[in-house]
Motif scaffolding. Structure first.
Motif, PDB file in Angstrom:
ATOM      1  N   ARG A   1     133.218  77.047  54.225  1.00 21.44           N
ATOM      2  CA  ARG A   1     134.243  76.592  54.475  1.00 21.44           C
ATOM      3  C   ARG A   1     134.231  75.454  55.697  1.00 21.44           C
ATOM      4  NH1 ARG A   1     138.208  81.415  56.547  1.00 21.44           N
ATOM      5  NH2 ARG A   1     137.822  81.453  54.043  1.00 21.44           N
ATOM      6  N   GLY A   2     134.882  74.590  54.877  1.00 19.23           N
ATOM      7  CA  GLY A   2     135.344  73.252  55.515  1.00 19.23           C
ATOM      8  C   GLY A   2     135.608  72.370  54.215  1.00 19.23           C
ATOM      9  N   SER A   3     135.678  71.456  55.172  1.00 16.10           N
ATOM     10  CA  SER A   3     136.359  70.271  53.533  1.00 16.10           C
ATOM     11  C   SER A   3     135.738  69.497  53.253  1.00 16.10           C
ATOM     12  CB  SER A   3     136.778  68.810  54.547  1.00 16.10           C
ATOM     13  OG  SER A   3     135.690  68.547  55.453  1.00 16.10           O
ATOM     14  N   GLU A   4     134.549  69.502  53.162  1.00 17.50           N
ATOM     15  CA  GLU A   4     133.607  69.346  51.697  1.00 17.50           C
ATOM     16  C   GLU A   4     133.587  70.601  50.696  1.00 17.50           C
ATOM     17  OE1 GLU A   4     132.102  66.168  51.283  1.00 17.50           O
ATOM     18  OE2 GLU A   4     133.997  65.707  53.452  1.00 17.50           O
ATOM     19  N   HIS A   5     133.902  71.891  50.754  1.00 13.75           N
ATOM     20  CA  HIS A   5     133.576  72.339  49.651  1.00 13.75           C
ATOM     21  C   HIS A   5     132.558  72.696  49.051  1.00 13.75           C
ATOM     22  CE1 HIS A   5     137.576  73.482  49.834  1.00 13.75           C
ATOM     23  NE2 HIS A   5     138.049  72.731  49.036  1.00 13.75           N
ATOM     24  N   ASP A   6     131.029  72.566  50.230  1.00 13.99           N
ATOM     25  CA  ASP A   6     130.279  72.693  49.689  1.00 13.99           C
ATOM     26  C   ASP A   6     129.763  74.091  49.364  1.00 13.99           C
ATOM     27  OD1 ASP A   6     127.248  71.395  49.544  1.00 13.99           O
ATOM     28  OD2 ASP A   6     126.625  72.112  51.752  1.00 13.99           O
ATOM     29  N   VAL A   7     128.863  73.632  48.301  1.00  6.69           N
ATOM     30  CA  VAL A   7     128.265  75.181  47.521  1.00  6.69           C
ATOM     31  C   VAL A   7     126.559  75.192  47.886  1.00  6.69           C
ATOM     32  CG1 VAL A   7     130.133  74.668  45.751  1.00  6.69           C
ATOM     33  CG2 VAL A   7     127.947  73.757  45.479  1.00  6.69           C
ATOM     34  N   TRP A   8     125.839  74.464  48.346  1.00 10.75           N
ATOM     35  CA  TRP A   8     125.123  74.372  48.052  1.00 10.75           C
ATOM     36  C   TRP A   8     123.875  75.106  50.166  1.00 10.75           C
ATOM     37  CZ3 TRP A   8     122.259  74.348  43.578  1.00 10.75           C
ATOM     38  CH2 TRP A   8     122.815  73.032  42.854  1.00 10.75           C
ATOM     39  N   PHE A   9     123.494  75.814  49.428  1.00 10.13           N
ATOM     40  CA  PHE A   9     122.821  76.542  50.622  1.00 10.13           C
ATOM     41  C   PHE A   9     121.089  76.299  50.714  1.00 10.13           C
ATOM     42  CE2 PHE A   9     126.545  78.989  49.363  1.00 10.13           C
ATOM     43  CZ  PHE A   9     127.099  79.419  51.064  1.00 10.13           C
ATOM     44  N   LEU A  10     120.877  76.541  51.964  1.00  7.54           N
ATOM     45  CA  LEU A  10     119.474  76.407  52.519  1.00  7.54           C
ATOM     46  C   LEU A  10     118.774  77.361  52.509  1.00  7.54           C
ATOM     47  CD1 LEU A  10     119.532  74.699  55.913  1.00  7.54           C
ATOM     48  CD2 LEU A  10     118.449  73.664  54.074  1.00  7.54           C
ATOM     49  N   GLU A  11     117.383  77.527  52.064  1.00  4.81           N
ATOM     50  CA  GLU A  11     116.496  78.850  51.710  1.00  4.81           C
ATOM     51  C   GLU A  11     116.489  79.844  52.935  1.00  4.81           C
ATOM     52  OE1 GLU A  11     113.295  81.070  49.494  1.00  4.81           O
ATOM     53  OE2 GLU A  11     112.763  79.378  50.845  1.00  4.81           O
ATOM     54  N   SER A  12     116.822  79.596  54.025  1.00  4.56           N
ATOM     55  CA  SER A  12     116.914  79.767  55.188  1.00  4.56           C
ATOM     56  C   SER A  12     118.526  80.696  54.794  1.00  4.56           C
ATOM     57  CB  SER A  12     116.898  79.553  56.641  1.00  4.56           C
ATOM     58  OG  SER A  12     117.510  78.387  56.535  1.00  4.56           O
ATOM     59  N   GLU A  13     119.393  80.125  54.712  1.00  4.80           N
ATOM     60  CA  GLU A  13     120.718  79.876  54.972  1.00  4.80           C
ATOM     61  C   GLU A  13     120.814  81.336  54.372  1.00  4.80           C
ATOM     62  OE1 GLU A  13     123.483  76.290  56.276  1.00  4.80           O
ATOM     63  OE2 GLU A  13     122.592  76.759  53.962  1.00  4.80           O
ATOM     64  N   THR A  14     120.743  81.501  52.926  1.00  9.96           N
ATOM     65  CA  THR A  14     120.489  83.142  52.112  1.00  9.96           C
ATOM     66  C   THR A  14     120.349  84.055  52.406  1.00  9.96           C
ATOM     67  OG1 THR A  14     118.526  82.508  50.626  1.00  9.96           O
ATOM     68  CG2 THR A  14     119.881  81.189  50.023  1.00  9.96           C
ATOM     69  N   ALA A  15     118.967  84.175  53.336  1.00  8.98           N
ATOM     70  CA  ALA A  15     118.863  85.549  53.844  1.00  8.98           C
ATOM     71  C   ALA A  15     119.703  85.857  54.225  1.00  8.98           C
ATOM     72  CB  ALA A  15     117.722  84.800  55.399  1.00  8.98           C
ATOM     73  N   ALA A  16     120.796  85.906  54.971  1.00 10.69           N
ATOM     74  CA  ALA A  16     122.368  86.340  55.745  1.00 10.69           C
ATOM     75  C   ALA A  16     122.858  87.253  54.295  1.00 10.69           C
ATOM     76  CB  ALA A  16     123.002  85.509  56.574  1.00 10.69           C
ATOM     77  N   PHE A  17     122.467  86.854  53.057  1.00 10.57           N
ATOM     78  CA  PHE A  17     122.917  87.754  52.323  1.00 10.57           C
ATOM     79  C   PHE A  17     121.963  89.083  51.033  1.00 10.57           C
ATOM     80  CE2 PHE A  17     124.544  83.358  51.637  1.00 10.57           C
ATOM     81  CZ  PHE A  17     126.152  83.679  52.446  1.00 10.57           C
ATOM     82  N   GLY A  18     120.357  89.028  52.345  1.00 11.20           N
ATOM     83  CA  GLY A  18     119.877  89.820  51.916  1.00 11.20           C
ATOM     84  C   GLY A  18     119.510  89.333  51.261  1.00 11.20           C
ATOM     85  N   GLN A  19     118.063  90.450  49.946  1.00  8.14           N
ATOM     86  CA  GLN A  19     117.662  90.253  48.633  1.00  8.14           C
ATOM     87  C   GLN A  19     118.374  90.183  47.608  1.00  8.14           C
ATOM     88  OE1 GLN A  19     114.055  89.841  49.128  1.00  8.14           O
ATOM     89  NE2 GLN A  19     114.137  89.457  46.743  1.00  8.14           N
ATOM     90  N   PRO A  20     118.417  88.947  47.089  1.00 10.89           N
ATOM     91  CA  PRO A  20     119.006  88.432  45.468  1.00 10.89           C
ATOM     92  C   PRO A  20     118.466  89.755  44.670  1.00 10.89           C
ATOM     93  CG  PRO A  20     117.420  86.329  46.046  1.00 10.89           C
ATOM     94  CD  PRO A  20     117.643  87.879  46.777  1.00 10.89           C
ATOM     95  N   SER A  21     119.887  90.324  43.460  1.00  9.36           N
ATOM     96  CA  SER A  21     119.601  90.409  42.082  1.00  9.36           C
ATOM     97  C   SER A  21     118.733  90.098  41.116  1.00  9.36           C
ATOM     98  CB  SER A  21     120.975  91.222  41.773  1.00  9.36           C
ATOM     99  OG  SER A  21     121.530  92.351  42.964  1.00  9.36           O
ATOM    100  N   HIS A  22     119.280  88.840  41.266  1.00 11.98           N
ATOM    101  CA  HIS A  22     118.864  87.617  40.320  1.00 11.98           C
ATOM    102  C   HIS A  22     117.915  86.693  40.577  1.00 11.98           C
ATOM    103  CE1 HIS A  22     119.597  90.723  37.329  1.00 11.98           C
ATOM    104  NE2 HIS A  22     121.155  90.515  37.821  1.00 11.98           N
ATOM    105  N   SER A  23     117.301  86.108  40.679  1.00 10.73           N
ATOM    106  CA  SER A  23     116.634  83.907  40.512  1.00 10.73           C
ATOM    107  C   SER A  23     117.025  83.660  39.242  1.00 10.73           C
ATOM    108  CB  SER A  23     116.101  84.684  42.041  1.00 10.73           C
ATOM    109  OG  SER A  23     115.571  83.131  41.971  1.00 10.73           O
ATOM    110  N   VAL A  24     116.938  82.499  39.294  1.00 11.88           N
ATOM    111  CA  VAL A  24     116.980  81.538  38.158  1.00 11.88           C
ATOM    112  C   VAL A  24     116.637  80.037  38.617  1.00 11.88           C
ATOM    113  CG1 VAL A  24     118.011  80.398  36.085  1.00 11.88           C
ATOM    114  CG2 VAL A  24     118.777  82.741  36.845  1.00 11.88           C
ATOM    115  N   PHE A  25     115.450  79.829  37.852  1.00 11.90           N
ATOM    116  CA  PHE A  25     115.369  78.226  38.530  1.00 11.90           C
ATOM    117  C   PHE A  25     116.449  77.012  37.616  1.00 11.90           C
ATOM    118  CE2 PHE A  25     113.154  74.888  36.755  1.00 11.90           C
ATOM    119  CZ  PHE A  25     113.434  73.251  38.092  1.00 11.90           C
ATOM    120  N   LEU A  26     116.982  76.252  38.360  1.00 15.21           N
ATOM    121  CA  LEU A  26     117.621  75.262  37.409  1.00 15.21           C
ATOM    122  C   LEU A  26     117.510  74.446  37.267  1.00 15.21           C
ATOM    123  CD1 LEU A  26     120.992  76.297  39.026  1.00 15.21           C
ATOM    124  CD2 LEU A  26     120.343  77.182  37.264  1.00 15.21           C
TER     125      LEU A  26
END
Length: 314
Positions: free
Chosen positions: A51-76
């Motif tokens: 949330r913010g004016s920049e509409h940032d979609v990119w997360f650090l790996e440490s920030e993704t930990a708050a969501f738990g374990q992902p069901s799927h992971s893909v190298f883009l």
């Protein structure tokens, strides 16, 4: 005549996909653990934005930990500086204003992101890649050959069945989208789910054993009972809803009497070039409109409004 990649939604993807290194586990892990790595986070098929004016979609790996374990992971792929980009799929079930996350993240569907221009064109293309890949994993957890559970391989770009040995790869469904031309007018239709007053080019899936040109002729015949002769390729567009490739074409009408297949379309009719230009500009006298600029249909109409039947000369 063909638009630049940046002018059609989802067409610009700046990543180097590195398909040659997807089986190199050490290489992928090195990219993933690098502090410069960034991650897209999806809740189901909907991306999360900070949330913010920049509409940032990119997360650090440490920030993704708050969501738990992902069901799927893909190298883009890799950015130009060599840093890795990944997509993570979760099943969070967050509402748009979920009190536990709402103060930090917005949950916005990809179509709305594209329509509203919330992210840069290159980021939109990467989001399209991620959405298609994560959707494929959700739909293909089991082997289509024997029904056994399959496992992820090649950094998310394959699924392997250890029971029967089958290898499964991401699917892309080809779709033709065509503007049928009769001199100074073109054929447009509307489906029932379209917004009020919106008309667009006809479209349909390519069938097995069929060329794109023949699919254009068949679909127009089925939906509007209009025969087409010459078919000219225009441009293509990845369409991650869920994972199609839109093949944009112009077609020359051989006859002009329309019989609408009401199972497919609510309406179809001929529009003059002047009407098309007004629809694109939002000034049509009857309030009719055309698809937004992120859709390839918009660019088919734009090219025809500007150049008329000469678009058929390729």
């Amino acid at each position: 005549m063909i638009p630049s990649s940046t002018s059609i939604g989802f067409n610009l993807n700046p990543l180097e996909r590195r398909s040659d290194r997807r089986d190199d586990l050490a290489f992928i892990e090195q990219l993933r653990s690098d502090p410069a790595a960034r991650f897209l986070v999806f809740d189901g098929d909907i991306p999360l934005l900070k949330r913010g004016s920049e509409h940032d979609v990119w997360f650090l790996e440490s920030e993704t930990a708050a969501f738990g374990q992902p069901s799927h992971s893909v190298f883009l792929g890799e950015e130009s500086d060599g840093s890795g980009r990944f997509a993570l799929g979760f099943t969070l079930g967050l509402a748009p204003e979920d009190p536990s996350r709402g103060a930090v993240h917005d949950r916005i569907d990809l179509r709305s992101i594209a329509v509203q221009g919330l992210v840069a064109s290159g980021t939109l293309g990467i989001l399209g890649e991620a959405k298609s890949m994560l959707d494929w994993h959700r739909r293909h957890s089991f082997c289509a050959n024997c029904g056994s559970p399959s496992r992820v391989a090649a950094a998310g770009w394959q699924r392997i069945c250890d029971v029967c040995g089958a290898r499964h790869f991401p699917r892309v469904d080809p779709v033709v989208i065509m503007l049928v031309i009769d001199g100074e007018r073109c054929l447009l239709g509307r489906q029932r789910h379209f917004g009020p007053g919106m008309y667009s080019a006809l479209a349909g899936f390519v069938e097995p054993g069929e060329t794109a040109e023949d699919a254009v002729r068949r679909e127009v015949m089925e939906e509007a009972r209009v025969r087409c002769a010459q078919v000219v390729y225009f441009a293509s567009q990845p369409w991650p809803f869920p994972s199609s490739l839109m093949i944009g074409c112009f077609a020359q009408a051989s006859d002009t009497e329309i019989v609408v297949d009401t199972a497919e379309l609510e309406d179809a009719r001929w529009f003059s070039r002047q009407e098309v230009a007004a629809m694109l500009a939002g000034t049509h006298a009857s309030g009719l409109s055309a698809p937004k600029p992120f859709a390839i249909a918009h660019h088919l109409l734009q090219a025809y409004a500007a150049k008329g039947a000469s678009v058929l000369s390729g």
